[in-house]
Structure formats: C-alpha cells, structure tokens
Design an enzyme around this catalytic site. Structure first.
Site, PDB file in Angstrom:
ATOM      1  N   ARG A  61      29.343   8.054 -38.535  1.00 14.79           N
ATOM      2  CA  ARG A  61      28.828   6.688 -38.470  1.00 14.79           C
ATOM      3  C   ARG A  61      27.536   6.640 -37.667  1.00 14.79           C
ATOM      4  O   ARG A  61      27.429   7.287 -36.623  1.00 14.79           O
ATOM      5  CB  ARG A  61      29.859   5.773 -37.806  1.00 14.79           C
ATOM      6  CG  ARG A  61      29.375   4.367 -37.580  1.00 14.79           C
ATOM      7  CD  ARG A  61      30.454   3.462 -37.032  1.00 14.79           C
ATOM      8  NE  ARG A  61      30.825   3.733 -35.655  1.00 14.79           N
ATOM      9  CZ  ARG A  61      30.130   3.319 -34.597  1.00 14.79           C
ATOM     10  NH1 ARG A  61      29.008   2.656 -34.744  1.00 14.79           N
ATOM     11  NH2 ARG A  61      30.544   3.592 -33.378  1.00 14.79           N
TER      12      ARG A  61
ATOM     13  N   PHE B 217      17.561   3.216 -32.902  1.00 15.18           N
ATOM     14  CA  PHE B 217      18.844   3.864 -32.678  1.00 15.18           C
ATOM     15  C   PHE B 217      18.921   5.106 -33.547  1.00 15.18           C
ATOM     16  O   PHE B 217      18.179   5.238 -34.526  1.00 15.18           O
ATOM     17  CB  PHE B 217      19.984   2.900 -33.049  1.00 15.18           C
ATOM     18  CG  PHE B 217      20.951   2.650 -31.924  1.00 15.18           C
ATOM     19  CD1 PHE B 217      20.518   2.167 -30.704  1.00 15.18           C
ATOM     20  CD2 PHE B 217      22.317   2.893 -32.100  1.00 15.18           C
ATOM     21  CE1 PHE B 217      21.427   1.924 -29.679  1.00 15.18           C
ATOM     22  CE2 PHE B 217      23.220   2.657 -31.071  1.00 15.18           C
ATOM     23  CZ  PHE B 217      22.779   2.169 -29.866  1.00 15.18           C
TER      24      PHE B 217
ATOM     25  N   ARG C  66      24.763  11.144 -34.230  1.00 16.38           N
ATOM     26  CA  ARG C  66      25.663  11.410 -33.110  1.00 16.38           C
ATOM     27  C   ARG C  66      26.397  12.744 -33.237  1.00 16.38           C
ATOM     28  O   ARG C  66      26.602  13.439 -32.246  1.00 16.38           O
ATOM     29  CB  ARG C  66      26.680  10.279 -33.001  1.00 16.38           C
ATOM     30  CG  ARG C  66      26.045   9.001 -32.500  1.00 16.38           C
ATOM     31  CD  ARG C  66      27.033   7.862 -32.465  1.00 16.38           C
ATOM     32  NE  ARG C  66      26.425   6.706 -31.814  1.00 16.38           N
ATOM     33  CZ  ARG C  66      27.011   5.516 -31.711  1.00 16.38           C
ATOM     34  NH1 ARG C  66      28.217   5.328 -32.215  1.00 16.38           N
ATOM     35  NH2 ARG C  66      26.401   4.526 -31.100  1.00 16.38           N
TER      36      ARG C  66
ATOM     37  N   HIS D 145      31.179  10.587 -29.451  1.00 20.47           N
ATOM     38  CA  HIS D 145      29.883  10.052 -29.027  1.00 20.47           C
ATOM     39  C   HIS D 145      29.262  11.049 -28.057  1.00 20.47           C
ATOM     40  O   HIS D 145      29.930  11.528 -27.153  1.00 20.47           O
ATOM     41  CB  HIS D 145      30.102   8.696 -28.349  1.00 20.47           C
ATOM     42  CG  HIS D 145      28.845   7.912 -28.135  1.00 20.47           C
ATOM     43  ND1 HIS D 145      27.892   8.293 -27.223  1.00 20.47           N
ATOM     44  CD2 HIS D 145      28.387   6.772 -28.711  1.00 20.47           C
ATOM     45  CE1 HIS D 145      26.900   7.404 -27.251  1.00 20.47           C
ATOM     46  NE2 HIS D 145      27.176   6.476 -28.142  1.00 20.47           N
TER      47      HIS D 145
ATOM     48  N   HIS E  16      35.103   8.504 -29.635  1.00 15.94           N
ATOM     49  CA  HIS E  16      34.555   7.160 -29.667  1.00 15.94           C
ATOM     50  C   HIS E  16      35.026   6.331 -30.855  1.00 15.94           C
ATOM     51  O   HIS E  16      35.251   5.135 -30.733  1.00 15.94           O
ATOM     52  CB  HIS E  16      33.024   7.278 -29.691  1.00 15.94           C
ATOM     53  CG  HIS E  16      32.304   5.976 -29.604  1.00 15.94           C
ATOM     54  ND1 HIS E  16      32.550   5.070 -28.596  1.00 15.94           N
ATOM     55  CD2 HIS E  16      31.347   5.415 -30.389  1.00 15.94           C
ATOM     56  CE1 HIS E  16      31.764   4.004 -28.771  1.00 15.94           C
ATOM     57  NE2 HIS E  16      31.040   4.184 -29.851  1.00 15.94           N
TER      58      HIS E  16
ATOM     59  N   LEU F 178      31.660   5.067 -22.008  1.00 10.85           N
ATOM     60  CA  LEU F 178      30.464   5.164 -22.846  1.00 10.85           C
ATOM     61  C   LEU F 178      29.148   4.931 -22.102  1.00 10.85           C
ATOM     62  O   LEU F 178      29.051   4.056 -21.252  1.00 10.85           O
ATOM     63  CB  LEU F 178      30.584   4.137 -23.973  1.00 10.85           C
ATOM     64  CG  LEU F 178      29.588   4.289 -25.105  1.00 10.85           C
ATOM     65  CD1 LEU F 178      29.853   5.588 -25.854  1.00 10.85           C
ATOM     66  CD2 LEU F 178      29.707   3.118 -26.064  1.00 10.85           C
TER      67      LEU F 178
ATOM     68  N   GLU G  82      23.768   4.610 -26.550  1.00  9.07           N
ATOM     69  CA  GLU G  82      22.673   5.290 -27.226  1.00  9.07           C
ATOM     70  C   GLU G  82      21.352   4.570 -26.957  1.00  9.07           C
ATOM     71  O   GLU G  82      20.275   5.136 -27.091  1.00  9.07           O
ATOM     72  CB  GLU G  82      22.987   5.279 -28.733  1.00  9.07           C
ATOM     73  CG  GLU G  82      22.200   6.228 -29.570  1.00  9.07           C
ATOM     74  CD  GLU G  82      22.851   6.388 -30.956  1.00  9.07           C
ATOM     75  OE1 GLU G  82      24.089   6.452 -31.044  1.00  9.07           O
ATOM     76  OE2 GLU G  82      22.106   6.448 -31.932  1.00  9.07           O
TER      77      GLU G  82
ATOM     78  N   GLN H 292      34.524  10.528 -34.611  1.00 12.18           N
ATOM     79  CA  GLN H 292      33.208  10.576 -33.973  1.00 12.18           C
ATOM     80  C   GLN H 292      33.335  10.806 -32.467  1.00 12.18           C
ATOM     81  O   GLN H 292      33.980  10.029 -31.770  1.00 12.18           O
ATOM     82  CB  GLN H 292      32.450   9.272 -34.216  1.00 12.18           C
ATOM     83  CG  GLN H 292      31.075   9.281 -33.530  1.00 12.18           C
ATOM     84  CD  GLN H 292      30.180   8.179 -34.042  1.00 12.18           C
ATOM     85  OE1 GLN H 292      30.283   7.040 -33.621  1.00 12.18           O
ATOM     86  NE2 GLN H 292      29.310   8.512 -34.970  1.00 12.18           N
TER      87      GLN H 292
END
Lengths: 611, 248
Positions: A420, A126, A314, A241, A385, A255, A258, A239
C-alpha cells in the site's frame, strides 16, 4: 441463566449493522443512513478512538491543487505500480476517481485541512506518489478525519454501541442475518439482527510483537468473515512501515510518519551515509533524484526535481533499513537514523518549520524519548503497520462472497495489491466506506430479515463464558499466549521470510490452539481485560494461520512479502492471488486464483503514467 | 530495572480501595506500561482503557499521583519512584471498574451542540477558499483528542457536579471551533448562556494546565466565547436597544 436463552442476551434490530467505527465504519454508517436504512454502529472502543486517529501524513486524492499535472489516471498508475500489479484494478480505478470528491465532502462537513497560498486544500509529497497528493492537517490528519466523520455522523440518527465486541456472525441459509457480541462494561451479551452487515474492523497488527497498532487490531473482521464462509485474499502481504520508534523499549513500534521524509527528512546509517541512494529499483529510477540536492529541491516543491529515494515505496525502504541493520551499520538501539534536523542548513527557520509541519512527531519524541527532533536525529526501524490482505469483495459494491456481508477499509482486500502507498488508506476508507454503506442499505431494502438460530447463539455464549467458568481450576494466561504468539510470528513470518520458518509457524499454531483451549480469565464478566484477551485469541490465531499459510505458498518476493529463499519476483506468481477459505471439515484451505486482468485502456493509462 | 510500587484503585460503582502492586520498571516505561505489566503478571482483570499508546487517541486518562494525565504519556522515571505511584480513575465521572469511568455523558453533551453549517460554496465545484491565517485558531482547537482531562479537572464538574447545567471546557473548545470556523453560519451563543453554563467558568485555567495537546483552552476558546456572550446579552446599550425594539 443457563437454559433460558432469552435471559442471556438483549436483542437489537437494524437494517444495516456496521462493525467498526474508524473511518471506514463511520463513512459506511453515514452513507447507509443517508440511503434510508436504520443503522447500528458497533465500536470496540469509545467512539472516535479507533485506529484512524493514528493516521498522520494525509489522505491521497488527485485534487491537483499543488501540481496541476496530477489526475486520477496518475494516482491509479501509482497505486498499481506500488501494489506490484496484483491489485484488483477496478478498485484502484474507483479509488483514484472518487477520492477527490470524498475529500471535498469532508470539508463540507467541517474538516479544516491545511491551505495553499491561494486558499485551497494543501497537498504534500509521500512515498510512491508522483505528485504532491496528500491533503493533510499537520501530522494529525487521521484525527481530523475521524472527528469530522464522528461529529457529522452523530447527527444522522445512527445508533452507536460503544465498547462492544462482535464475536460471531450469524447466518440464515448462507446469508447474513445477525451478529453476536458482548459489551465490555458489564459483559452482557448482545444479539444484533440485521439485513446487511458491513465489516470495518481494521487490521491484524497485534499478531506481531513490534507494531504500530493498538490492542483492538486482532483481525476480528477477517475472522468473522472467514468463519462465516467468506474468502480471504492477499494475506501474505503485510506492510512493515519503515519508520517506527525503536527506543526506549516501551515505545518500540510506535509510528513515525512518512511525512518526516516528505518534509525533507533523510535516512542515514551509523557511518552517516544516506544509504537509500545505494538501491533504487529499476522501475522507479527515472523518477528518483540522482543526488541529495535534487531530492531536497523536490521536497521543497521544485517541479523540475525528482523525488529523493527516501520516498520510495514502504516495502522497499523497510528492506533497505533491515539490510543496514543486519550488516552492522545500524544505530545504537537496532535501527537507523532518520534526520529532519539537518534542514537547518537549508532553512533559517528550520526549528519553527519542523514544529509547525510535524507537531505531534516533535511532542512524541520529546515526551517519550527525550529527543528534540529539531536538533538531533531519531532512531527508527520497521514496525508492523497494515495488512493489504483481507476479505475478498466485489470491487463496486464491496460485498463479500457471503450474501449481505460487506467489508470496507483495511479489513477488505484488493485495492493495495502487494504494497500500500502511504495516504491511500485514508482515501480507501472514505471511498469504499461510502460504497459499502450505499450498497448495504440497498441490499437491506431489497431483502427481508433472516432468522437467527437460538441454539447457535446459546452454544456460542456457553463457549464464550468457558474461560471465566474454568478459572478456578487454573489454566493458561491469555496475555502470555498472545505475547508468545506475537514473538513467534515476528520471528518466523516477519519482514524477511523463508520456507522452513513459515512451515514451522504453521505447525506451531496447533500448539497455540491447544493452549488457547485451556485459557482462563479469573474474575467476573465486568470490564475484564483478561477475558477480552482470551476471546480475541481465536481471531489472532485465525489470521496468523492465514498469513503463515498464504506466505508459505507464495514462492517469490513481491511488495510486503519478502523471501530470502526466493528474493526475486516470479512472473507466474504475478498472475495469481492467494486465497484462503474455511473448508467443510473446518480446516483452512488455500488456493490460487487469477489476478483479474485489466482492459487495454487501463494498460494505456499505466503505460503513459509510469514513465 | 528497578522495582516500583503502584497503588492502583480497584473497585466499581459500589466503591473500592487501593491495592498495592510491585513491578519492575525499565528505561522509558510509561505508567500505562506498568499497568499492563501488572495486568499480565498478577491482575488480569484490572480494567483500563487504552488504544494508541502515543498520546493521540485520549483513551487512557487517569489521575496519577493526584494529577489528571494520560497514562501513555507519563514516564515512570519522571515520577518519584521511591514512593508508591498512585493511579486512580477520573473523579468527575462515575466509576465503571478500576481505572475505567463512565464518560458517556460527554458523548450525550456533544450531540446537543448544533452541528457545523457552512455557507454556500465559493466555487462551482462545491469548494471554498480559506486562508491559513484564518484557520490557525480553529486548527488549534481541533487538535483536541477528547481525553476529557479538562472536564475532570474543572471544579464545576469535579467538585460541584453541575453536569446538567454546564458542558465543560471540552465542549467550549468544540463550540469555539465551530463558532470561529470561517465557513460556519450557525449561532450557538444563546444556549452557551442559557443551558450550557459558560458563566460558571471563572477562568482558573486548570483545564489549560492539564491539556496534553497544549490547547490554550481558557484564553483562546472560553474567554472569547464569554466575550461574545457578554457582548450579545449583557451590553447595556444593546439591552436598551432591544427593549426599545420590543425584543426580549
């Protein structure tokens, strides 16, 4: 019913009241119950529907099942670097150290994670994580986690209050004594008396137009805490995304995990170019693949290869996508292309492989957009997000500056700093949900119940009923106010920010407050979404103001906060955390407090693990 | 954009009726979008449950043109929009208001099913080894999003209201996920036969048809559980054996 306060609400008593029943709330409730406390768990929706269910990619924990080089130190260093070093380092340390045990514990409670060949919990790559670290179940890890916690929790004697919304915390001489709420079903008011309260209400995504968040995400816990006198920090760090759906319009923002990129998916612009190779930040360059071939080998588990630039953090990927779109190199519907289908050049069984690894993405695109992701690219763009900011808490106990008030998960701040890492949210809510529950139960044992002022409850109920009672005279539509606010927040305090726009948003909030004061909800109190939306407005406006003010005061770019007028980091701001608090006159007061500095041994760990 | 008519059931525990709303439908809109648009335009108190709007939480279950479906995963353009679209609440549960029904029975049922009870850990660090092949089936069951569409369509609940004697397809799937979990040591067969009414299921497979997660409910969960129950309680040789041993 007016006048007679006893008839206006029912009263429930718990040692510990947990507000919010996603992963953090459930984990806190389980732990508080294990600590001997009587526990009430309030959910805004039905049990098991909270936003944790939407988490897809996995839960980050340095189990080192797939790559033995991993360990808590590497996870800690990754988290600090991803957060641009404005994290609360102690939270990052506890998180990295305890996440593996929290994941193993889920397995003991019945969770069924995907397996390695030797029968252990499988881990995937990730963004921002040096080694494959995310324990997962296909692309529905959040569902697995919430169901495991839910099924374990219901056998622990926890009182669950479903479809109940808390609107106000009640204090006794500055410490927590209870909460006032209403149930959706009949619109009845509930008074919860509790010695300790854990906020686990998630985030603020509904303050924005394009979001992956559900209707519940209106910043309730942030607002409850703020109104009770707690401090909010890091609220400028939202954030976005990088990959949300962009087409058709009705699914915009939903969403796209990822995990697509973790499994080898690549980002391309309208010219077919893999644009992520064009802009690799210096501090990630040594760990980033130098060509597409190396990036592919990394996604397939080659330990000598470095990760592809699609798996940078991100904040960075979202900005690169915005750059392509603004430069006119976007996809037809205002996004860029995310392509996993190309792996058929590499794998004979690509179609089956994609369906096995990313089943819900396959169905989501097939059913909502008519796209077969095994055969053609997806169109994606940034979506609101997650909020890194939230209630300022003690790193070990998760208690806020209000005695007896705890916070865990997205509503709490500090672990993630300015950005994050994917997968760190599910581990966050396990680690700190447990800690919050444990310390809340301890607090409840050591303190007697406070008393609640009947007059305060009565006045609050009268205010809550006002939108229904004035409906006959006409007024503002709550859905229209919410819609206008979301559009304006998106435009003025969105992914790319500047001083003039943010100042304008702060000014505009006054007029939204005036409109909200005239909001009406025709109908009665029974399951009336218009009324619920009217009551949510106070929270949305509070968090919008916190975000706009905090963002306007940070004159640099860092993590999720990007300014075109100050596009670079500023070392001076790198030592400061933005904090807002309700002043004595009721206005929002902003200050900067120092980022806690870490001891030398932590610096050493970071130095050793970010080369 | 085209104008479409929606006949939405409005009412509460005391009864109700369909109200017709007209709203504009654009490309890709799902039924939940249409319901929200109606709410924002003309019926702010129209009650509807929803959360994720991506088929992952199972909140927005309803009957659309008579079929149990998730509103967020039903595209308007897949429906015949030249006729009004009918949207009504689940029939197997009592209405609360409009499209919202009282599904609390499901939560009460689950609480009565014996929880997961693992064997002792395989390794010193408290962990277990499991092969992917051994958990594939359980993972299929654990895809369930608890939308309760299978409960709604099942005639044992829908038409015969056997809520006191029958736990429904959702909880057979839940029980199957526990029974087939490689680590679980609990035994749930006796209650499946005696109080949970697995015998009522006559394998019409309606539940499998409506499952938005495409779980093969009947073939993979219910039939194997039925087989285990039959094997335990109705095998004539075993019955004789139990009699000889003096066990009932």
């Amino acid at each position: 019913m007016a006048g007679d306060s006893t008839a206006r609400y029912t009263t429930h008593e718990h040692d510990v009241l947990v507000i919010g029943a996603g992963g953090a709330g459930l984990r806190a409730a389980i732990e508080a119950s294990a600590g001997g406390a009587s526990v009430g768990l309030v959910c805004k929706s039905l049990l098991g529907k909270a936003h944790t269910v939407m988490a897809e990619g996995g839960v980050a924990a340095a189990l080192a099942n797939v790559d033995q080089r991993d360990g808590w130190q590497v996870h800690f260093a990754d988290t600090m670097r991803g957060g641009q070093y404005v994290n609360q380092w102690r939270m990052a340390q506890l998180h990295a150290q305890e996440a593996p045990d929290r994941v193993r514990e889920l397995e003991a409670w019945g969770a069924v994670f995907d397996r390695t060949k030797d029968g252990r919990i499988l881990q995937r790559n990730f963004g921002g994580h040096r080694y494959p670290r995310l324990a997962h179940v296909g692309d529905r890890t959040g569902l697995e986690m919430i169901r495991t916690l839910q099924d374990h929790g219901v056998h622990r004697g926890i009182d669950v209050h479903m479809e109940v919304t808390v609107v106000r915390l009640l204090l006794d001489g500055g410490r927590v004594a209870g909460a006032l709420a209403y149930d959706r079903e009949r619109g009845r008011f509930r008074l919860f008396r509790a010695k300790a309260i854990v906020l686990a209400t998630g985030g603020i995504g509904r303050a924005y137009e394009i979001t992956s968040n559900s209707w519940e995400y209106t910043g309730d816990g942030h607002t409850l805490a703020y109104d009770a006198g707690a401090e909010l920090i890091d609220m400028e760090y939202v954030q976005f995304h990088p990959t949300g759906m962009v087409w058709p319009p009705s699914v915009r923002g939903i969403l796209v995990t990822e995990g697509v990129r973790g499994e080898g998916g690549v980002l391309r612009n309208s010219a077919g170019k893999r644009f992520m190779f064009d802009d690799i930040p210096d501090n990630y360059r040594p760990q980033t693949a130098s060509d597409p071939e190396e990036g592919w080998r990394y996604t397939q588990g080659d330990k000598s290869a470095r990760r592809p630039p699609e798996l940078l953090t991100r904040d960075h990927v979202a900005r690169c996508i915005m750059r392509e779109i603004k430069a006119g190199r976007g996809s037809p519907h205002g996004g860029v292309f995310l392509d996993i289908s190309w792996i058929k050049q590499k794998l004979g069984s690509a179609r089956e492989h994609i369906k096995k690894k990313l089943p819900s993405m396959y169905h989501q695109f097939k059913e909502l957009a008519g796209i077969d992701i095994t055969a053609e690219p997806m169109e994606v763009g940034p979506t609101t997000h997650y909020v890194m900011g939230g209630v300022r808490v003690d790193s070990d106990s998760q208690m806020s500056t209000v005695p007896g008030l705890f916070a865990a998960g997205e509503v709490a701040a500090g672990l993630h700093g300015a950005n994050r890492l994917g997968g760190n949210s599910l581990s966050d809510l396990l680690v700190f949900g447990k800690r919050a529950g444990e310390y809340a139960a301890r607090w409840a044992k050591e303190h007697s119940a406070g008393s609640v002022a009947a007059g305060e409850v009565d006045a609050a109920i009268t205010r809550m009923l006002a939108p229904i009672e004035r409906a006959a005279h006409g007024g503002e539509n709550p859905f229209a106010i919410q819609h206008d606010l979301q559009k304006e927040m998106q435009a003025l305090v969105g992914i790319v920010r500047n001083q003039a726009e943010m100042d304008r948003m702060v000014d505009r909030l006054a007029s939204y407050r005036q409109r909200a004061a005239k909001v009406v909800a025709p109908g009665n109190r029974e399951y009336n979404p218009g009324w619920h939306s009217a009551l949510d407005l106070h929270c949305l406006l509070t968090v919008s103001e916190a975000i706009a003010r905090s963002a306007a005061a940070r004159r640099e770019s860092r993590g999720g906060h990007f300014r075109e007028d100050f596009p670079d980091k500023d070392a001076k701001f790198g030592k400061l955390t933005t904090m807002v608090k309700k002043g004595p006159d009721g206005s929002m007061q902003l200050s900067h407090v120092p980022v806690p500095q870490w001891p030398a041994e932590m610096q050493k760990i970071m130095d050793e693990n970010t080369k | 954009m085209i104008a479409a008519k929606f006949n939405v059931w409005r009412g509460d525990t005391g009864g109700g009726a369909f109200t017709t709303y007209t709203t504009q439908i654009g490309e890709g809109m799902v039924v939940l979008d249409a319901v929200h648009q109606i709410q924002a335009e003309s019926a702010p108190d129209l009650a509807v449950r929803w959360n994720c709007k991506a088929g992952k939480c199972g909140s927005c279950s309803a009957e659309i043109n008579g079929k149990p479906r998730l509103m967020c995963m039903t595209r308007c353009e897949d429906l015949p929009l030249d006729q009004p679209v009918t949207v009504q609440p689940l029939k197997a549960f009592k209405p609360i208001k409009d499209l919202v029904t009282d599904v609390s029975w499901n939560f009460a049922v689950k609480k009565k099913i014996k929880p997961f009870k693992p064997r002792p850990p395989d390794h010193q660090d408290g962990t277990w080894s499991m092969q992917q092949e051994d958990i594939d089936r359980v993972q299929e069951f654990r895809k369930c999003i608890e939308c309760f569409l299978c409960q709604d369509v099942c005639h044992v609940l829908r038409d015969h209201a056997k809520h006191d004697e029958f736990i429904g397809p959702r909880f057979f799937v839940h029980t199957a996920a526990l029974e087939m979990h490689p680590l679980d040591t609990e035994d749930r067969l006796s209650e499946l036969q005696k109080t949970q009414g697995i015998g009522y299921c006559n394998i019409t497979k309606c539940c499998t048809v409506v499952c938005p997660e495409h779980i093969t409910i009947t073939d993979n969960a219910i039939i194997p559980l039925k087989e285990r129950v039959v094997d335990r309680f109705y095998d004539p040789l075993k019955k004789l054996w139990r009699k000889l041993l003096g066990k009932s």
